[in-house]
Scaffold this motif. Structure first.
Motif, short mmCIF file in Angstrom:
data_model
loop_
_atom_site.label_atom_id
_atom_site.label_comp_id
_atom_site.label_asym_id
_atom_site.label_seq_id
_atom_site.Cartn_x
_atom_site.Cartn_y
_atom_site.Cartn_z
N GLN A 2 0.83 -1.21 0.00
CA GLN A 2 0.00 0.00 0.00
C GLN A 2 0.86 1.26 0.00
O GLN A 2 0.52 2.25 -0.65
CB GLN A 2 -0.96 0.00 1.20
N ASN A 3 1.99 1.24 0.72
CA ASN A 3 2.89 2.40 0.71
C ASN A 3 3.42 2.68 -0.68
O ASN A 3 3.54 3.84 -1.08
CB ASN A 3 4.06 2.18 1.68
N ASP A 6 0.60 4.26 -2.67
CA ASP A 6 0.41 5.65 -2.25
C ASP A 6 1.53 6.55 -2.76
O ASP A 6 1.27 7.67 -3.22
CB ASP A 6 0.33 5.74 -0.72
N THR A 7 2.76 6.07 -2.69
CA THR A 7 3.91 6.85 -3.16
C THR A 7 3.80 7.12 -4.66
O THR A 7 4.05 8.24 -5.12
CB THR A 7 5.22 6.11 -2.85
#
Length: 88
Positions: A2-3, A6-7
């Motif tokens: 997920q990171n 998002d990034t």
């Protein structure tokens, strides 16, 4: 995972905002590409962010919305970096 998603979304939004501002300042697609380090090229930028409805740009940043404030990571990431390259 997920990171990473998002990034990537933040980076795409920052590039879209920088492209919108550069086009508003009458920069050519090739000039924007050069300011971004040559990737993506001018034709790819035009395909992704040009067009009657604003292309992908309008999907990422609705007209009138701004997701970057001066001094934030988003503004520094694409917008300020692009300006520094164009000047220097």
């Amino acid at each position: 995972m997920q990171n990473a998603v998002d990034t990537r979304r933040v980076a795409q939004t920052a590039i879209a905002l920088a492209v919108r501002e550069a086009r508003a300042a009458d920069w050519s697609w090739d000039r924007i590409s050069t300011a971004l380090g040559g990737s993506p090229n001018g034709e790819t930028l035009r395909r992704n962010f040009g067009g009657e409805a604003g292309g992908r740009l309008e999907q990422l940043i609705p007209f009138g919305a701004s997701t970057a404030r001066p001094g934030t990571a988003r503004a520094t990431c694409a917008e300020c970096s692009m300006r520094r390259r164009a000047i220097g």
